[in-house]
Scaffold this motif. Sequence first.
Motif, mmCIF file in Angstrom:
data_model
loop_
_atom_site.group_PDB
_atom_site.id
_atom_site.type_symbol
_atom_site.label_atom_id
_atom_site.label_comp_id
_atom_site.label_asym_id
_atom_site.label_seq_id
_atom_site.Cartn_x
_atom_site.Cartn_y
_atom_site.Cartn_z
ATOM 1 N N SER A 141 0.836 -1.193 0.000
ATOM 2 C CA SER A 141 0.000 0.000 0.000
ATOM 3 C C SER A 141 0.868 1.240 0.000
ATOM 4 C CB SER A 141 -0.916 -0.004 1.225
ATOM 5 O OG SER A 141 -0.157 -0.031 2.398
ATOM 6 N N TRP A 142 0.393 2.272 -0.690
ATOM 7 C CA TRP A 142 1.171 3.500 -0.848
ATOM 8 C C TRP A 142 0.966 4.389 0.381
ATOM 9 C CZ3 TRP A 142 -0.536 8.689 -1.798
ATOM 10 C CH2 TRP A 142 0.494 9.569 -2.086
ATOM 11 N N GLU A 143 2.038 4.880 0.923
ATOM 12 C CA GLU A 143 1.990 5.816 2.043
ATOM 13 C C GLU A 143 2.736 7.076 1.648
ATOM 14 O OE1 GLU A 143 3.361 4.080 5.677
ATOM 15 O OE2 GLU A 143 2.304 2.221 5.305
ATOM 16 N N PRO A 144 2.083 8.227 1.675
ATOM 17 C CA PRO A 144 2.750 9.478 1.263
ATOM 18 C C PRO A 144 3.825 9.932 2.228
ATOM 19 C CG PRO A 144 0.519 9.928 2.019
ATOM 20 C CD PRO A 144 0.726 8.456 2.060
#
Length: 135
Positions: free
Chosen positions: A132-135
């Motif tokens: 999952s992408w985490e900024p």
Amino acid sequence: MARRPLLNLGHLLRTVRDAGGVWNVIKRLSRDGPAEIRAGQLVGTDDYGNKYYENKNYIWSRHRWIDFAKWKDFDASQVPPEWHGWLHSMTDDPPTKVPPVKRKFRQDHVENVSGTSRQYVPYSTTRQKIQSWEP
């Protein structure tokens, strides 16, 4: 013709009295709906607090019923097997009169917890393929 409304009123008052009073009728109406205001003789209570009633004046398939102990989240898996048999007229005697035979191989009754917060959810031991992408 004038006696018919009085008979209906007498039936209503008797049902309210047998159901446990006005407060219990309001509680049952809000939970079960208007078709479920019934009056009968208390036959027994199970280990979970469910109450079982019978009224032989009702039609055969509707003469035994249960009042669940839980207010909202109740389902059929909360009925122990011995009471299930009595509710469905598999036996004439309730478990309070004729207790079930204890067997070594039988486990205690547990309600179905699927779809609740108490259900078993296994965890994964493998790495995820998509991160999952985490900024």
